[in-house]
Design a protein around this motif. Sequence first.
Motif, PDB file in Angstrom:
ATOM      1  N   ASN A  36      95.909 108.393 -24.746  1.00  0.00           N
ATOM      2  CA  ASN A  36      95.356 109.056 -25.927  1.00  0.00           C
ATOM      3  C   ASN A  36      94.227 108.281 -26.586  1.00  0.00           C
ATOM      4  OD1 ASN A  36      97.146 111.278 -25.852  1.00  0.00           O
ATOM      5  ND2 ASN A  36      98.746 109.968 -26.671  1.00  0.00           N
ATOM      6  N   SER A  37      93.957 107.073 -26.116  1.00  0.00           N
ATOM      7  CA  SER A  37      92.952 106.208 -26.759  1.00  0.00           C
ATOM      8  C   SER A  37      91.930 105.686 -25.763  1.00  0.00           C
ATOM      9  CB  SER A  37      93.650 105.021 -27.427  1.00  0.00           C
ATOM     10  OG  SER A  37      94.682 105.441 -28.271  1.00  0.00           O
ATOM     11  N   HIS A  38      91.732 106.385 -24.670  1.00  0.00           N
ATOM     12  CA  HIS A  38      90.867 105.845 -23.621  1.00  0.00           C
ATOM     13  C   HIS A  38      89.431 105.629 -24.096  1.00  0.00           C
ATOM     14  CE1 HIS A  38      90.236 110.181 -23.140  1.00  0.00           C
ATOM     15  NE2 HIS A  38      89.060 109.857 -22.635  1.00  0.00           N
ATOM     16  N   GLU A  39      88.925 106.459 -24.988  1.00  0.00           N
ATOM     17  CA  GLU A  39      87.548 106.258 -25.477  1.00  0.00           C
ATOM     18  C   GLU A  39      87.419 104.946 -26.232  1.00  0.00           C
ATOM     19  OE1 GLU A  39      86.645 109.743 -27.716  1.00  0.00           O
ATOM     20  OE2 GLU A  39      86.366 110.976 -25.934  1.00  0.00           O
ATOM     21  N   GLN A  40      88.376 104.657 -27.099  1.00  0.00           N
ATOM     22  CA  GLN A  40      88.352 103.404 -27.852  1.00  0.00           C
ATOM     23  C   GLN A  40      88.492 102.204 -26.918  1.00  0.00           C
ATOM     24  OE1 GLN A  40      90.028 106.164 -28.620  1.00  0.00           O
ATOM     25  NE2 GLN A  40      90.274 106.412 -30.816  1.00  0.00           N
ATOM     26  N   LEU A  41      89.410 102.314 -25.960  1.00  0.00           N
ATOM     27  CA  LEU A  41      89.636 101.193 -25.044  1.00  0.00           C
ATOM     28  C   LEU A  41      88.444 100.955 -24.126  1.00  0.00           C
ATOM     29  CD1 LEU A  41      93.372 101.913 -24.209  1.00  0.00           C
ATOM     30  CD2 LEU A  41      92.462 100.087 -25.673  1.00  0.00           C
ATOM     31  N   LEU A  42      87.828 102.017 -23.644  1.00  0.00           N
ATOM     32  CA  LEU A  42      86.631 101.860 -22.806  1.00  0.00           C
ATOM     33  C   LEU A  42      85.507 101.213 -23.598  1.00  0.00           C
ATOM     34  CD1 LEU A  42      86.703 105.212 -20.832  1.00  0.00           C
ATOM     35  CD2 LEU A  42      87.011 102.911 -19.894  1.00  0.00           C
ATOM     36  N   TRP A  43      85.349 101.611 -24.833  1.00  0.00           N
ATOM     37  CA  TRP A  43      84.317 101.010 -25.680  1.00  0.00           C
ATOM     38  C   TRP A  43      84.598  99.519 -25.878  1.00  0.00           C
ATOM     39  CZ3 TRP A  43      84.119  98.540 -30.409  1.00  0.00           C
ATOM     40  CH2 TRP A  43      82.846  98.380 -30.952  1.00  0.00           C
ATOM     41  N   LEU A  44      85.860  99.183 -26.176  1.00  0.00           N
ATOM     42  CA  LEU A  44      86.242  97.787 -26.375  1.00  0.00           C
ATOM     43  C   LEU A  44      85.977  96.959 -25.125  1.00  0.00           C
ATOM     44  CD1 LEU A  44      87.632  95.663 -28.202  1.00  0.00           C
ATOM     45  CD2 LEU A  44      89.803  96.413 -27.206  1.00  0.00           C
ATOM     46  N   LEU A  45      86.353  97.469 -23.965  1.00  0.00           N
ATOM     47  CA  LEU A  45      86.112  96.752 -22.711  1.00  0.00           C
ATOM     48  C   LEU A  45      84.616  96.580 -22.445  1.00  0.00           C
ATOM     49  CD1 LEU A  45      88.826  98.418 -20.470  1.00  0.00           C
ATOM     50  CD2 LEU A  45      88.815  96.041 -21.266  1.00  0.00           C
ATOM     51  N   GLY A  46      83.824  97.547 -22.859  1.00  0.00           N
ATOM     52  CA  GLY A  46      82.379  97.456 -22.664  1.00  0.00           C
ATOM     53  C   GLY A  46      81.708  96.457 -23.591  1.00  0.00           C
ATOM     54  N   VAL A  47      82.281  96.284 -24.769  1.00  0.00           N
ATOM     55  CA  VAL A  47      81.700  95.385 -25.769  1.00  0.00           C
ATOM     56  C   VAL A  47      82.078  93.934 -25.521  1.00  0.00           C
ATOM     57  CG1 VAL A  47      81.757  94.790 -28.229  1.00  0.00           C
ATOM     58  CG2 VAL A  47      81.533  97.154 -27.545  1.00  0.00           C
ATOM     59  N   ARG A  48      83.326  93.690 -25.143  1.00  0.00           N
ATOM     60  CA  ARG A  48      83.812  92.319 -24.950  1.00  0.00           C
ATOM     61  C   ARG A  48      84.235  92.107 -23.509  1.00  0.00           C
ATOM     62  NH1 ARG A  48      85.238  88.914 -29.272  1.00  0.00           N
ATOM     63  NH2 ARG A  48      85.400  87.431 -27.585  1.00  0.00           N
ATOM     64  N   GLN A  49      83.471  91.322 -22.794  1.00  0.00           N
ATOM     65  CA  GLN A  49      83.758  91.041 -21.390  1.00  0.00           C
ATOM     66  C   GLN A  49      84.982  90.163 -21.195  1.00  0.00           C
ATOM     67  OE1 GLN A  49      81.888  92.700 -19.166  1.00  0.00           O
ATOM     68  NE2 GLN A  49      80.934  93.537 -20.989  1.00  0.00           N
ATOM     69  N   THR A  50      85.442  89.508 -22.264  1.00  0.00           N
ATOM     70  CA  THR A  50      86.593  88.614 -22.155  1.00  0.00           C
ATOM     71  C   THR A  50      87.925  89.325 -22.425  1.00  0.00           C
ATOM     72  OG1 THR A  50      86.328  87.955 -24.463  1.00  0.00           O
ATOM     73  CG2 THR A  50      85.259  86.570 -22.786  1.00  0.00           C
ATOM     74  N   ILE A  51      87.872  90.616 -22.733  1.00  0.00           N
ATOM     75  CA  ILE A  51      89.100  91.361 -23.010  1.00  0.00           C
ATOM     76  C   ILE A  51      89.530  92.141 -21.773  1.00  0.00           C
ATOM     77  CG2 ILE A  51      90.080  93.273 -24.344  1.00  0.00           C
ATOM     78  CD1 ILE A  51      88.561  92.282 -26.745  1.00  0.00           C
ATOM     79  N   SER A  52      90.827  92.064 -21.484  1.00  0.00           N
ATOM     80  CA  SER A  52      91.443  92.833 -20.405  1.00  0.00           C
ATOM     81  C   SER A  52      92.610  93.619 -20.986  1.00  0.00           C
ATOM     82  CB  SER A  52      91.964  91.904 -19.308  1.00  0.00           C
ATOM     83  OG  SER A  52      90.912  91.181 -18.736  1.00  0.00           O
ATOM     84  N   LEU A  53      93.078  94.601 -20.219  1.00  0.00           N
ATOM     85  CA  LEU A  53      94.195  95.423 -20.673  1.00  0.00           C
ATOM     86  C   LEU A  53      95.371  95.328 -19.709  1.00  0.00           C
ATOM     87  CD1 LEU A  53      92.441  98.800 -21.580  1.00  0.00           C
ATOM     88  CD2 LEU A  53      93.050  96.937 -23.132  1.00  0.00           C
ATOM     89  N   LEU A  54      96.558  95.327 -20.267  1.00  0.00           N
ATOM     90  CA  LEU A  54      97.786  95.527 -19.511  1.00  0.00           C
ATOM     91  C   LEU A  54      98.345  96.863 -19.983  1.00  0.00           C
ATOM     92  CD1 LEU A  54     100.259  94.837 -17.780  1.00  0.00           C
ATOM     93  CD2 LEU A  54     101.164  93.596 -19.759  1.00  0.00           C
ATOM     94  N   VAL A  55      98.313  97.862 -19.120  1.00  0.00           N
ATOM     95  CA  VAL A  55      98.857  99.183 -19.441  1.00  0.00           C
ATOM     96  C   VAL A  55     100.264  99.238 -18.857  1.00  0.00           C
ATOM     97  CG1 VAL A  55      98.571 101.666 -19.159  1.00  0.00           C
ATOM     98  CG2 VAL A  55      96.547 100.203 -19.399  1.00  0.00           C
ATOM     99  N   TRP A  56     101.254  99.457 -19.717  1.00  0.00           N
ATOM    100  CA  TRP A  56     102.648  99.418 -19.281  1.00  0.00           C
ATOM    101  C   TRP A  56     103.368 100.694 -19.711  1.00  0.00           C
ATOM    102  CZ3 TRP A  56     106.625  99.649 -22.836  1.00  0.00           C
ATOM    103  CH2 TRP A  56     106.275  99.438 -24.169  1.00  0.00           C
ATOM    104  N   SER A  57     104.491 100.945 -19.053  1.00  0.00           N
ATOM    105  CA  SER A  57     105.296 102.102 -19.431  1.00  0.00           C
ATOM    106  C   SER A  57     106.767 101.838 -19.148  1.00  0.00           C
ATOM    107  CB  SER A  57     104.853 103.349 -18.662  1.00  0.00           C
ATOM    108  OG  SER A  57     105.220 103.271 -17.302  1.00  0.00           O
ATOM    109  N   ASN A  58     107.607 102.691 -19.717  1.00  0.00           N
ATOM    110  CA  ASN A  58     109.013 102.731 -19.363  1.00  0.00           C
ATOM    111  C   ASN A  58     109.408 104.193 -19.221  1.00  0.00           C
ATOM    112  OD1 ASN A  58     109.581 103.729 -21.950  1.00  0.00           O
ATOM    113  ND2 ASN A  58     110.229 101.752 -22.732  1.00  0.00           N
ATOM    114  N   ASP A  59     110.677 104.451 -19.006  1.00  0.00           N
ATOM    115  CA  ASP A  59     111.132 105.819 -18.745  1.00  0.00           C
ATOM    116  C   ASP A  59     110.912 106.784 -19.908  1.00  0.00           C
ATOM    117  OD1 ASP A  59     111.923 105.028 -16.246  1.00  0.00           O
ATOM    118  OD2 ASP A  59     114.002 104.668 -16.821  1.00  0.00           O
TER     119      ASP A  59
END
Length: 102
Positions: A36-59
């Motif tokens: 639901n937040s992919h636009e914000q996360l893509l923007w963040l990743l584009g702005v800061r090269q030192t930031i990475s994401l861990l996308v996790w889930s459970n049942d």
Amino acid sequence: MKQRRITWRHIFNILERTYDLHQPVMISVRLTMAANSHEQLLWLLGVRQTISLLVWSNDRDDVTDWHGILALREFTASDRIVYDLAKQHHDVLHSFGIFSQL
């Protein structure tokens, strides 16, 4: 589970808190929030090269629209996004044919 998203205010808080850091930062994001937040996360990743994401889930994660996750996967630097998914979510992404390396 209620559909939640990461607000722009939260994204700018992350930028503010990581501004002076000189080492890489990994941000943990629940699958439903990432979808639901992919636009914000893509923007963040584009702005800061030192930031990475861990996308996790459970049942309990219930994603009905996978467009946001697919958009994250198509990001040029998708190697900065790591997935730790419940089997059911892994299977859905695998069925799209682009997540065979998960």
